[in-house]
Each structure stands twice: as C-alpha cells, then as structure tokens.
Design a protein around this motif. Structure first.
Motif, PDB file in Angstrom:
ATOM      1  N   GLN A  17      27.306 -22.644  38.341  1.00  0.00           N
ATOM      2  CA  GLN A  17      26.787 -21.637  39.018  1.00  0.00           C
ATOM      3  C   GLN A  17      26.065 -21.952  40.461  1.00  0.00           C
ATOM      4  OE1 GLN A  17      24.173 -19.753  36.098  1.00  0.00           O
ATOM      5  NE2 GLN A  17      25.617 -17.928  36.182  1.00  0.00           N
ATOM      6  N   SER A  18      26.109 -20.865  41.478  1.00  0.00           N
ATOM      7  CA  SER A  18      25.620 -21.170  42.830  1.00  0.00           C
ATOM      8  C   SER A  18      24.206 -20.434  42.911  1.00  0.00           C
ATOM      9  CB  SER A  18      26.479 -20.896  43.735  1.00  0.00           C
ATOM     10  OG  SER A  18      26.687 -19.777  43.756  1.00  0.00           O
ATOM     11  N   MET A  19      23.434 -20.888  43.739  1.00  0.00           N
ATOM     12  CA  MET A  19      22.118 -19.934  44.001  1.00  0.00           C
ATOM     13  C   MET A  19      21.440 -20.450  45.237  1.00  0.00           C
ATOM     14  SD  MET A  19      18.850 -20.980  41.563  1.00  0.00           S
ATOM     15  CE  MET A  19      17.882 -19.732  42.799  1.00  0.00           C
ATOM     16  N   THR A  20      20.545 -19.542  45.719  1.00  0.00           N
ATOM     17  CA  THR A  20      19.812 -20.041  46.983  1.00  0.00           C
ATOM     18  C   THR A  20      18.287 -20.033  46.525  1.00  0.00           C
ATOM     19  OG1 THR A  20      21.657 -19.021  48.543  1.00  0.00           O
ATOM     20  CG2 THR A  20      19.042 -19.288  49.123  1.00  0.00           C
ATOM     21  N   LEU A  21      17.532 -21.018  46.858  1.00  0.00           N
ATOM     22  CA  LEU A  21      16.208 -21.094  46.546  1.00  0.00           C
ATOM     23  C   LEU A  21      15.778 -20.727  48.005  1.00  0.00           C
ATOM     24  CD1 LEU A  21      15.511 -24.555  44.930  1.00  0.00           C
ATOM     25  CD2 LEU A  21      16.274 -22.309  43.943  1.00  0.00           C
ATOM     26  N   GLN A  22      14.736 -19.821  48.215  1.00  0.00           N
ATOM     27  CA  GLN A  22      14.301 -19.533  49.326  1.00  0.00           C
ATOM     28  C   GLN A  22      12.849 -19.748  49.784  1.00  0.00           C
ATOM     29  OE1 GLN A  22      15.983 -17.231  51.201  1.00  0.00           O
ATOM     30  NE2 GLN A  22      17.426 -16.479  49.628  1.00  0.00           N
ATOM     31  N   CYS A  23      12.699 -20.189  50.853  1.00  0.00           N
ATOM     32  CA  CYS A  23      11.381 -20.444  51.737  1.00  0.00           C
ATOM     33  C   CYS A  23      11.388 -19.725  52.825  1.00  0.00           C
ATOM     34  CB  CYS A  23      11.516 -21.953  51.734  1.00  0.00           C
ATOM     35  SG  CYS A  23      10.197 -22.743  52.691  1.00  0.00           S
ATOM     36  N   ALA A  24      10.144 -19.498  52.977  1.00  0.00           N
ATOM     37  CA  ALA A  24       9.654 -18.963  54.285  1.00  0.00           C
ATOM     38  C   ALA A  24       8.173 -19.470  54.576  1.00  0.00           C
ATOM     39  CB  ALA A  24       9.480 -17.213  54.000  1.00  0.00           C
ATOM     40  N   GLN A  25       7.929 -19.536  55.771  1.00  0.00           N
ATOM     41  CA  GLN A  25       6.520 -19.878  56.247  1.00  0.00           C
ATOM     42  C   GLN A  25       6.119 -18.843  57.379  1.00  0.00           C
ATOM     43  OE1 GLN A  25       5.879 -21.739  59.391  1.00  0.00           O
ATOM     44  NE2 GLN A  25       7.684 -22.187  60.008  1.00  0.00           N
ATOM     45  N   ASP A  26       4.752 -18.693  57.388  1.00  0.00           N
ATOM     46  CA  ASP A  26       4.108 -17.818  58.365  1.00  0.00           C
ATOM     47  C   ASP A  26       3.474 -18.367  59.229  1.00  0.00           C
ATOM     48  OD1 ASP A  26       1.970 -16.144  56.501  1.00  0.00           O
ATOM     49  OD2 ASP A  26       2.124 -18.070  56.851  1.00  0.00           O
ATOM     50  N   MET A  27       3.426 -19.897  59.718  1.00  0.00           N
ATOM     51  CA  MET A  27       2.561 -20.714  60.350  1.00  0.00           C
ATOM     52  C   MET A  27       3.170 -21.019  61.868  1.00  0.00           C
ATOM     53  SD  MET A  27       0.782 -22.631  57.121  1.00  0.00           S
ATOM     54  CE  MET A  27       2.403 -23.050  56.538  1.00  0.00           C
ATOM     55  N   ASN A  28       4.409 -20.502  62.116  1.00  0.00           N
ATOM     56  CA  ASN A  28       5.140 -21.075  63.226  1.00  0.00           C
ATOM     57  C   ASN A  28       5.334 -22.460  63.121  1.00  0.00           C
ATOM     58  OD1 ASN A  28       6.421 -20.223  65.612  1.00  0.00           O
ATOM     59  ND2 ASN A  28       4.797 -20.634  66.721  1.00  0.00           N
ATOM     60  N   HIS A  29       5.360 -22.936  61.980  1.00  0.00           N
ATOM     61  CA  HIS A  29       5.709 -24.503  62.073  1.00  0.00           C
ATOM     62  C   HIS A  29       7.147 -24.672  62.612  1.00  0.00           C
ATOM     63  CE1 HIS A  29       2.306 -25.474  59.007  1.00  0.00           C
ATOM     64  NE2 HIS A  29       1.969 -24.988  60.295  1.00  0.00           N
ATOM     65  N   GLU A  30       7.295 -25.841  63.462  1.00  0.00           N
ATOM     66  CA  GLU A  30       8.838 -26.247  63.677  1.00  0.00           C
ATOM     67  C   GLU A  30       9.344 -27.138  62.462  1.00  0.00           C
ATOM     68  OE1 GLU A  30       5.842 -27.139  64.945  1.00  0.00           O
ATOM     69  OE2 GLU A  30       5.884 -29.056  65.835  1.00  0.00           O
ATOM     70  N   TYR A  31       8.631 -27.798  61.898  1.00  0.00           N
ATOM     71  CA  TYR A  31       9.394 -28.831  60.910  1.00  0.00           C
ATOM     72  C   TYR A  31       9.170 -28.234  59.530  1.00  0.00           C
ATOM     73  CZ  TYR A  31       9.558 -32.733  64.076  1.00  0.00           C
ATOM     74  OH  TYR A  31       9.809 -33.753  65.194  1.00  0.00           O
ATOM     75  N   MET A  32      10.556 -28.219  58.790  1.00  0.00           N
ATOM     76  CA  MET A  32      10.555 -27.558  57.513  1.00  0.00           C
ATOM     77  C   MET A  32      11.573 -28.726  56.890  1.00  0.00           C
ATOM     78  SD  MET A  32      10.816 -23.505  57.846  1.00  0.00           S
ATOM     79  CE  MET A  32      10.286 -23.203  55.942  1.00  0.00           C
ATOM     80  N   SER A  33      11.420 -28.695  55.542  1.00  0.00           N
ATOM     81  CA  SER A  33      11.804 -29.659  54.811  1.00  0.00           C
ATOM     82  C   SER A  33      12.054 -29.295  53.150  1.00  0.00           C
ATOM     83  CB  SER A  33      11.160 -31.164  54.699  1.00  0.00           C
ATOM     84  OG  SER A  33      10.124 -30.978  54.505  1.00  0.00           O
ATOM     85  N   TRP A  34      12.855 -29.823  52.520  1.00  0.00           N
ATOM     86  CA  TRP A  34      13.152 -29.451  50.999  1.00  0.00           C
ATOM     87  C   TRP A  34      13.040 -30.894  50.422  1.00  0.00           C
ATOM     88  CZ3 TRP A  34      12.755 -25.238  48.071  1.00  0.00           C
ATOM     89  CH2 TRP A  34      13.077 -24.008  48.794  1.00  0.00           C
ATOM     90  N   TYR A  35      12.256 -31.204  49.122  1.00  0.00           N
ATOM     91  CA  TYR A  35      12.034 -32.105  48.465  1.00  0.00           C
ATOM     92  C   TYR A  35      12.367 -31.851  46.884  1.00  0.00           C
ATOM     93  CZ  TYR A  35       9.262 -34.476  52.271  1.00  0.00           C
ATOM     94  OH  TYR A  35       8.888 -35.087  53.376  1.00  0.00           O
ATOM     95  N   ARG A  36      12.854 -32.489  46.169  1.00  0.00           N
ATOM     96  CA  ARG A  36      13.009 -32.502  44.787  1.00  0.00           C
ATOM     97  C   ARG A  36      12.120 -33.479  44.099  1.00  0.00           C
ATOM     98  NH1 ARG A  36      18.513 -33.799  42.081  1.00  0.00           N
ATOM     99  NH2 ARG A  36      17.186 -33.925  40.340  1.00  0.00           N
ATOM    100  N   GLN A  37      11.256 -33.202  42.899  1.00  0.00           N
ATOM    101  CA  GLN A  37      10.378 -33.843  42.252  1.00  0.00           C
ATOM    102  C   GLN A  37      11.102 -34.077  40.852  1.00  0.00           C
ATOM    103  OE1 GLN A  37       6.512 -32.482  41.584  1.00  0.00           O
ATOM    104  NE2 GLN A  37       5.684 -34.121  41.019  1.00  0.00           N
ATOM    105  N   ASP A  38      11.267 -35.426  40.537  1.00  0.00           N
ATOM    106  CA  ASP A  38      11.669 -35.930  39.263  1.00  0.00           C
ATOM    107  C   ASP A  38      10.837 -36.909  38.611  1.00  0.00           C
ATOM    108  OD1 ASP A  38      14.465 -35.888  41.075  1.00  0.00           O
ATOM    109  OD2 ASP A  38      14.410 -34.528  39.248  1.00  0.00           O
ATOM    110  N   PRO A  39      10.628 -36.745  37.345  1.00  0.00           N
ATOM    111  CA  PRO A  39       9.540 -37.683  36.888  1.00  0.00           C
ATOM    112  C   PRO A  39       9.785 -39.288  37.044  1.00  0.00           C
ATOM    113  CG  PRO A  39      10.372 -36.419  35.047  1.00  0.00           C
ATOM    114  CD  PRO A  39      11.280 -36.016  36.441  1.00  0.00           C
ATOM    115  N   GLY A  40       8.567 -39.822  37.532  1.00  0.00           N
ATOM    116  CA  GLY A  40       8.782 -41.322  37.723  1.00  0.00           C
ATOM    117  C   GLY A  40       9.359 -41.482  39.190  1.00  0.00           C
ATOM    118  N   MET A  41       9.745 -40.688  40.049  1.00  0.00           N
ATOM    119  CA  MET A  41      10.433 -40.950  41.283  1.00  0.00           C
ATOM    120  C   MET A  41       9.719 -40.209  42.230  1.00  0.00           C
ATOM    121  SD  MET A  41      14.404 -40.774  39.995  1.00  0.00           S
ATOM    122  CE  MET A  41      14.894 -41.609  41.249  1.00  0.00           C
ATOM    123  N   GLY A  42       8.622 -39.520  42.131  1.00  0.00           N
ATOM    124  CA  GLY A  42       7.909 -39.011  43.368  1.00  0.00           C
ATOM    125  C   GLY A  42       8.591 -37.779  43.989  1.00  0.00           C
ATOM    126  N   LEU A  43       8.533 -37.455  45.067  1.00  0.00           N
ATOM    127  CA  LEU A  43       9.100 -36.614  45.815  1.00  0.00           C
ATOM    128  C   LEU A  43      10.461 -37.360  46.749  1.00  0.00           C
ATOM    129  CD1 LEU A  43       6.471 -35.193  45.059  1.00  0.00           C
ATOM    130  CD2 LEU A  43       7.191 -33.531  46.902  1.00  0.00           C
TER     131      LEU A  43
END
Lengths: 113, 116
Positions: A17-43
């Motif tokens: 299946q496919s899907m979209t994770l949504q992310c929105a910020q209201d601080m007018n930040h220019e930098y945005m990023s996505w991380y994944r967190q897995d046990p023992g591996m940090g982000l």
C-alpha cells in the motif's frame, strides 16, 4: 502557535500500500526534514528541504518521496510499503540553518504488516 | 561523514542525585553545533541544551549542563537534582553548518530512569 504538526499519529498499512505522512509548520522555517527512529539506531535522516521547491536525499531515502511546494508543508510519501518501513517517523523544521536546533513534530508510528 | 556515539544504552539514578550521560563524536570540522534532545514516553523530541563549538564556555540550562571537550570530541550531559520527570531517552546530536542542509546526526540514545 502550533509548531510542527504531523498527521496521522498512528497508521497500519498492508505491504504494497501507499500513503502520505503529512507535516506542516507555522513558524516560517526554511529548513524541514524527515527522520525515522528505529530501536538502537537513533534517528536517521530520510529526506530534507532547504526551502520551497528544493529537496534532497538523506541517509535512508529508498522507498520514500517528498515534495515542498510551500514553505509550510513537507509531506512524505511511501510508494509501496514494506515491513522494513515499520518505524516512528518525525518531521522537523528549523530557522537560521538549524544552529538553534530543530523543532520536532510529535511523530507518526507506522506499522506495515 | 560525522558520527555520534553514545556508549551507555541505559542508566539509572536516584531522585535528587546527579547523573552524567556520555557522548563522543567524530568530525574534521572546526565549527559545528552539538545538541542534547530528550524524548519522554510521550515520544515528543524536546531540545534540552545546545553548544556552539567555537565557544569554550560550557552551556547551562537550569539543572542541565554540558562538559564540552573539543579536543577529545566529547560532549557529556550532566543532570543535577534528578527528578522523576527526567525519565526519558536522551539523544546527542551533531550539526555542521558547512554540510548542505545542516542535517542533524544522532547517536543511538541513552535511556535514563530516575528512581524514587
């Protein structure tokens, strides 16, 4: 001031299946990023953006797409979900090139069965 | 590539006592930023403290302070007067302004349990 808003908070997908994770910020930040967190591996960084219309790959980009059409929004798309993509996903944003740290969303726990 | 190592997977401390969490990193850069993030059971990532590498003075935020040893590439977090609310996963993170995108590189984390 909402900060960084992620939706949904929890999601269960079937393999393929496919899907979209949504992310929105209201601080007018220019930098945005996505991380994944897995046990023992940090982000680990998946994709990031230094401004509207500009995206680039991070450490673990395979199986994910992003776009940044506005300063506020940075959605993450899973093209064909696999069990290896079971993880907690965080969206983060920053100003001034991140020197004051990033502001994180509350995360999405994704399970692929 | 930069790496961040947190050698203590888990630690515990009695309430009101002091605990130190370790972090080492590897980089060839001279100008960079270091951060400690706290992740309580709520899963929210909270910035605890930051350090600018070109500043020799160790950063302090209330009960939280760091011991920044640039030559040794060490960045430990000291929590004084530990409270039950300090129970969380703590992540050390590195960021270089010279690297495109100013990405955070995280350690694997240390679980801290504060006992009453």
């Amino acid at each position: 001031n909402a900060g960084v808003t992620q939706t949904p908070k929890f999601q269960v997908l079937k393999t393929g299946q496919s899907m979209t994770l949504q992310c929105a910020q209201d601080m007018n930040h220019e930098y945005m990023s996505w991380y994944r967190q897995d046990p023992g591996m940090g982000l680990r960084l998946i994709h990031y953006s230094v401004g509207a219309g500009i995206t680039d790959q991070g450490e673990v980009p395979n199986g994910y797409n992003v776009s940044r059409s506005t300063t506020e929004d940075f959605p993450l798309r899973l093209l064909s979900a696999a069990p290896s993509q079971t993880s907690v996903y965080f969206c983060a944003s920053s100003r001034l090139r991140g020197v004051y740290g990033y502001t994180f969303g509350s995360g999405t726990r994704l399970t692929v069965v | 590539a930069q790496t961040v190592t947190q050698s203590q997977p888990e630690m515990s401390v009695q309430e009101a006592e002091t605990v130190t969490l370790s972090c080492t990193y590897d980089t060839s850069e001279s100008n960079y930023y270091l951060f400690w993030y706290k992740q309580p059971p709520s899963r929210q990532m909270i910035l605890v403290i930051r350090q600018e590498a070109y500043k020799q003075q160790n950063a302090t935020e209330n009960r939280f302070s760091v011991n920044f040893q640039k030559a040794a590439k060490s960045f430990s977090l000291k929590i004084s007067d530990s409270q039950l609310g300090d129970t969380a996963m703590y992540f050390c993170a590195f960021m270089s302004p010279r690297e495109y995108g100013n990405k955070l590189v995280f350690g694997a984390g240390t679980i801290l349990r504060v006992k009453s």
